[in-house]
Write a protein that holds these residues in place. Structure first.
Motif, PDB file in Angstrom:
ATOM      1  N   LEU A 133       9.511   8.028  10.500  1.00  0.00           N
ATOM      2  CA  LEU A 133       8.443   8.982  10.806  1.00  0.00           C
ATOM      3  C   LEU A 133       8.240   9.965   9.649  1.00  0.00           C
ATOM      4  CD1 LEU A 133       9.221   9.858  14.548  1.00  0.00           C
ATOM      5  CD2 LEU A 133       7.459   8.315  13.674  1.00  0.00           C
ATOM      6  N   HIS A 134       9.345  10.373   9.026  1.00  0.00           N
ATOM      7  CA  HIS A 134       9.300  11.311   7.905  1.00  0.00           C
ATOM      8  C   HIS A 134       8.506  10.716   6.742  1.00  0.00           C
ATOM      9  CE1 HIS A 134      10.778  14.775   5.669  1.00  0.00           C
ATOM     10  NE2 HIS A 134      11.253  13.995   4.717  1.00  0.00           N
ATOM     11  N   ILE A 135       8.767   9.439   6.440  1.00  0.00           N
ATOM     12  CA  ILE A 135       8.041   8.770   5.354  1.00  0.00           C
ATOM     13  C   ILE A 135       6.576   8.596   5.729  1.00  0.00           C
ATOM     14  CG2 ILE A 135       7.877   6.629   4.018  1.00  0.00           C
ATOM     15  CD1 ILE A 135      10.912   6.337   4.347  1.00  0.00           C
ATOM     16  N   TRP A 136       6.319   8.271   6.980  1.00  0.00           N
ATOM     17  CA  TRP A 136       4.946   8.133   7.467  1.00  0.00           C
ATOM     18  C   TRP A 136       4.192   9.464   7.316  1.00  0.00           C
ATOM     19  CZ3 TRP A 136       3.624   6.183  13.135  1.00  0.00           C
ATOM     20  CH2 TRP A 136       2.247   5.990  13.227  1.00  0.00           C
ATOM     21  N   ALA A 137       4.847  10.550   7.751  1.00  0.00           N
ATOM     22  CA  ALA A 137       4.222  11.871   7.633  1.00  0.00           C
ATOM     23  C   ALA A 137       4.006  12.263   6.178  1.00  0.00           C
ATOM     24  CB  ALA A 137       5.094  12.911   8.333  1.00  0.00           C
ATOM     25  N   LEU A 138       4.860  11.768   5.276  1.00  0.00           N
ATOM     26  CA  LEU A 138       4.703  12.047   3.850  1.00  0.00           C
ATOM     27  C   LEU A 138       3.474  11.341   3.281  1.00  0.00           C
ATOM     28  CD1 LEU A 138       5.732  13.010   1.035  1.00  0.00           C
ATOM     29  CD2 LEU A 138       7.096  10.917   0.958  1.00  0.00           C
ATOM     30  N   HIS A 139       3.242  10.107   3.751  1.00  0.00           N
ATOM     31  CA  HIS A 139       2.165   9.304   3.182  1.00  0.00           C
ATOM     32  C   HIS A 139       0.782   9.718   3.678  1.00  0.00           C
ATOM     33  CE1 HIS A 139       5.318   6.838   1.582  1.00  0.00           C
ATOM     34  NE2 HIS A 139       4.457   6.002   1.032  1.00  0.00           N
TER      35      HIS A 139
ATOM     36  N   SER B 210       0.816  -1.218   0.000  1.00  0.00           N
ATOM     37  CA  SER B 210       0.000   0.000   0.000  1.00  0.00           C
ATOM     38  C   SER B 210       0.851   1.270   0.000  1.00  0.00           C
ATOM     39  CB  SER B 210      -0.934   0.011   1.209  1.00  0.00           C
ATOM     40  OG  SER B 210      -0.191   0.034   2.418  1.00  0.00           O
ATOM     41  N   SER B 211       2.062   1.179   0.559  1.00  0.00           N
ATOM     42  CA  SER B 211       2.895   2.376   0.708  1.00  0.00           C
ATOM     43  C   SER B 211       3.879   2.581  -0.431  1.00  0.00           C
ATOM     44  CB  SER B 211       3.667   2.305   2.034  1.00  0.00           C
ATOM     45  OG  SER B 211       2.782   2.232   3.125  1.00  0.00           O
ATOM     46  N   PHE B 212       4.293   1.493  -1.088  1.00  0.00           N
ATOM     47  CA  PHE B 212       5.350   1.621  -2.093  1.00  0.00           C
ATOM     48  C   PHE B 212       5.023   0.948  -3.424  1.00  0.00           C
ATOM     49  CE2 PHE B 212       7.435   1.698   2.104  1.00  0.00           C
ATOM     50  CZ  PHE B 212       7.983   2.968   2.046  1.00  0.00           C
ATOM     51  N   ILE B 213       3.864   0.360  -3.564  1.00  0.00           N
ATOM     52  CA  ILE B 213       3.492  -0.277  -4.827  1.00  0.00           C
ATOM     53  C   ILE B 213       2.322   0.467  -5.475  1.00  0.00           C
ATOM     54  CG2 ILE B 213       2.809  -2.410  -5.982  1.00  0.00           C
ATOM     55  CD1 ILE B 213       5.542  -2.585  -4.642  1.00  0.00           C
ATOM     56  N   VAL B 214       1.167   0.447  -4.813  1.00  0.00           N
ATOM     57  CA  VAL B 214      -0.028   1.065  -5.396  1.00  0.00           C
ATOM     58  C   VAL B 214      -0.251   2.483  -4.895  1.00  0.00           C
ATOM     59  CG1 VAL B 214      -1.145  -1.169  -5.704  1.00  0.00           C
ATOM     60  CG2 VAL B 214      -1.508   0.097  -3.570  1.00  0.00           C
ATOM     61  N   TYR B 215       0.626   2.967  -4.044  1.00  0.00           N
ATOM     62  CA  TYR B 215       0.448   4.307  -3.484  1.00  0.00           C
ATOM     63  C   TYR B 215       0.394   5.332  -4.606  1.00  0.00           C
ATOM     64  CZ  TYR B 215       1.071   8.444  -0.635  1.00  0.00           C
ATOM     65  OH  TYR B 215       0.889   9.663  -0.046  1.00  0.00           O
ATOM     66  N   PRO B 216      -0.629   6.203  -4.626  1.00  0.00           N
ATOM     67  CA  PRO B 216      -0.756   7.182  -5.722  1.00  0.00           C
ATOM     68  C   PRO B 216       0.182   8.373  -5.540  1.00  0.00           C
ATOM     69  CG  PRO B 216      -2.591   7.430  -4.191  1.00  0.00           C
ATOM     70  CD  PRO B 216      -1.785   6.248  -3.704  1.00  0.00           C
TER      71      PRO B 216
ATOM     72  N   LYS C 117       4.555  23.806   3.214  1.00  0.00           N
ATOM     73  CA  LYS C 117       3.266  24.428   3.517  1.00  0.00           C
ATOM     74  C   LYS C 117       2.219  23.387   3.905  1.00  0.00           C
ATOM     75  CE  LYS C 117       3.961  28.560   0.746  1.00  0.00           C
ATOM     76  NZ  LYS C 117       3.362  29.524  -0.185  1.00  0.00           N
ATOM     77  N   ALA C 118       1.152  23.871   4.569  1.00  0.00           N
ATOM     78  CA  ALA C 118       0.068  22.997   5.014  1.00  0.00           C
ATOM     79  C   ALA C 118      -0.442  22.156   3.840  1.00  0.00           C
ATOM     80  CB  ALA C 118      -1.069  23.839   5.599  1.00  0.00           C
ATOM     81  N   PRO C 119      -0.711  20.864   4.084  1.00  0.00           N
ATOM     82  CA  PRO C 119      -0.733  20.173   5.385  1.00  0.00           C
ATOM     83  C   PRO C 119       0.544  19.390   5.683  1.00  0.00           C
ATOM     84  CG  PRO C 119      -1.820  18.828   3.740  1.00  0.00           C
ATOM     85  CD  PRO C 119      -1.297  20.044   3.006  1.00  0.00           C
ATOM     86  N   ARG C 120       1.689  19.865   5.227  1.00  0.00           N
ATOM     87  CA  ARG C 120       2.942  19.113   5.356  1.00  0.00           C
ATOM     88  C   ARG C 120       3.898  19.738   6.371  1.00  0.00           C
ATOM     89  NH1 ARG C 120       1.404  19.371   0.045  1.00  0.00           N
ATOM     90  NH2 ARG C 120       0.870  17.335  -0.886  1.00  0.00           N
ATOM     91  N   GLU C 121       3.380  20.471   7.347  1.00  0.00           N
ATOM     92  CA  GLU C 121       4.245  21.138   8.316  1.00  0.00           C
ATOM     93  C   GLU C 121       5.073  20.144   9.128  1.00  0.00           C
ATOM     94  OE1 GLU C 121       0.248  23.459   8.505  1.00  0.00           O
ATOM     95  OE2 GLU C 121       0.939  21.403   8.173  1.00  0.00           O
ATOM     96  N   ILE C 122       4.426  19.085   9.638  1.00  0.00           N
ATOM     97  CA  ILE C 122       5.139  18.091  10.453  1.00  0.00           C
ATOM     98  C   ILE C 122       6.180  17.362   9.613  1.00  0.00           C
ATOM     99  CG2 ILE C 122       4.900  15.991  11.827  1.00  0.00           C
ATOM    100  CD1 ILE C 122       3.887  18.492  13.196  1.00  0.00           C
ATOM    101  N   LEU C 123       5.836  17.067   8.377  1.00  0.00           N
ATOM    102  CA  LEU C 123       6.789  16.437   7.461  1.00  0.00           C
ATOM    103  C   LEU C 123       8.042  17.288   7.333  1.00  0.00           C
ATOM    104  CD1 LEU C 123       7.534  14.425   5.149  1.00  0.00           C
ATOM    105  CD2 LEU C 123       6.237  15.917   3.608  1.00  0.00           C
ATOM    106  N   TRP C 124       7.870  18.602   7.167  1.00  0.00           N
ATOM    107  CA  TRP C 124       9.006  19.512   7.005  1.00  0.00           C
ATOM    108  C   TRP C 124       9.826  19.602   8.292  1.00  0.00           C
ATOM    109  CZ3 TRP C 124      11.618  21.893   3.270  1.00  0.00           C
ATOM    110  CH2 TRP C 124      12.441  22.963   3.604  1.00  0.00           C
TER     111      TRP C 124
END
Length: 425
Positions: free
Chosen positions: A211-217, A30-36, A122-129
């Protein structure tokens, strides 16, 4: 790791049994094959994969080197020479690790400036950054302590300069310095502490990367237009479309990496570090590794010792506040003609600070460093907030698909009207 439900269905009985108890395959699927992913992402988005490869390379080569390295002031330099001369392929592993640190920072700087250009903070990726800024800080700490381990002249005196600077921090400065020294000056206890922390930090980085990859997804990837995903037509599956692009870019980057390792392995180092550490002989010019030079220039640009320390740490910390400092509703600099000019001025200013960091702190070098340092902070604290109010962005495409097909978009719409953050995709 992803908010998208897994469609993975194991075919074998064992696979079904295992998946019902530990759904790792479903998570990967779900995270690395079919993830859009947005269909318009370019090769600047491959540097995340390159950084993952470099982190794995640094951990593996570091573990191998730790098997032979001796963290003792009297033996460290000789143990590195032993690795280079006597251990099978030790020279290769050591050069991969030393140059890998530089390649790691090359990739991370491209990754950071790509984020700045396309507004990935920028929102909604603040935590990712913010997680990315934390990774960057951990990388700098890891690299600094690793540079000390060969116990050459530049290693020893670099550790002496930086730990003495930390003592300028009010209240806790002397305590931090004493903890790092393990005594009254840089010596064997310092080397032991740096080795222990240097060995530990990469695994901490790996944890924050997860955590960074999780926040990205969760919100999904940004894209060159900054327009949010609106339909399935805006996306393609991660595999094979993004995977092939990541593999190709990583292979090209490995060629650059291999060129440094096999042809100019010492080009990015310093000749004084091939001389054993001598507390009685100070090098003519103490400089850190190239990836620290902009911050070293900022440190020396401030006449006051404490002020220099504050400015150096603030130059990194300010990055974490970008989601709130940037007031523009448009993410991508491609649609912000005025900000685009200031962005490239910032790039030039950062390169100038790096060049100045390698020069002696005297004469006009100091004056230019002060001007460049002032502009660095003005960019983030003054220019960036003001531009959101005075800049008139270009019209945005109505969708990612529209931008790919090259259709005219945004007709009759105010810039930023379709740039409101969405969590889809």
């Amino acid at each position: 790791m992803s908010q998208h439900s897994s469609t993975y269905v194991p075919k074998s009985a064992f696979g079904k049994w295992f998946e019902s108890r530990l759904p790792i395959a479903g998570l990967i699927h779900s995270s690395f094959i079919v993830y859009p992913v947005p269909r318009n992402i370019n090769y600047f988005w491959t540097f995340g994969a390159i950084l993952s490869f470099m982190l794995a390379s640094q951990i593996l080569t570091g573990v191998f080197l730790a098997m032979y390295y001796t963290p003792h002031a009297s033996l460290a330099f000789q143990s590195v020479e032993h690795i280079m001369r006597d251990v099978n392929f030790g020279w290769l592993i050591r050069y991969m690790h030393a140059n890998g640190a530089s390649m790691f920072f090359v990739a991370v700087y491209v990754h950071i400036f790509r984020g700045l250009y396309y507004g990935s903070y920028k929102a909604p990726r603040e935590i990712l950054w913010i997680l990315g800024v934390i990774i960057y800080g951990l990388m700098m700490a890891t690299a600094f302590m690793g540079y000390v381990l060969p116990w050459g002249q530049m290693s020893f005196w670099g550790a002496t300069v930086i730990t003495n600077i930390l003592a300028a921090i009010p209240v806790v400065g002397d305590t931090i310095q004493s903890l790092l020294w393990g005594g009254y000056s840089v010596g064997n206890p310092t080397l032991n502490r740096f080795f222990s922390i240097h060995y530990l930090l990469p695994f901490m980085i790996a944890g924050v990367v997860i955590l960074h990859i999780w926040a990205l997804h969760v919100p999904g990837q940004n894209n060159p237009t900054g327009v949010p995903i609106k339909s399935d037509k805006d996306t393609v599956p991660f595999t094979p479309f993004a995977t092939i692009k990541d593999l190709f870019a990583t292979a090209v980057f490995m060629i650059l990496f291999a060129w440094f390792v096999f042809y100019i392995p010492n080009y990015l180092g310093h000749a004084d570090n091939y001389v054993p550490a001598n507390p009685s002989v100070t090098p003519a010019h103490i400089v850190p590794e190239w990836y620290f030079l902009p911050f070293y220039a900022i440190l020396r640009a401030i006449p006051d010792k404490l002020g220099g320390v504050i400015a150096m740490f603030a130059s990194i910390a300010v990055l974490a506040f970008l989601p709130w400092l940037d007031t523009s509703k448009v993410r991508s600099t491609s649609y912000r003609p005025l900000y685009k000019q200031f962005f490239w001025i910032l790039v030039a200013d950062t390169l100038l600070l790096g060049w100045l960091g390698a020069k002696p702190p005297e004469g006009w070098y100091v004056i230019v460093s002060q001007i460049a340092t002032a502009y660095y902070f003005i960019h983030f604290l003054v220019i960036l907030p003001l531009l959101g109010f005075i800049e008139r962005p270009l019209p945005l495409p109505n969708s990612i698909l529209e931008s790919v097909l090259g259709q005219k978009g945004g007709a009759g719409l105010p810039a930023g009207a379709n740039a409101e953050p969405q969590s889809k995709g």
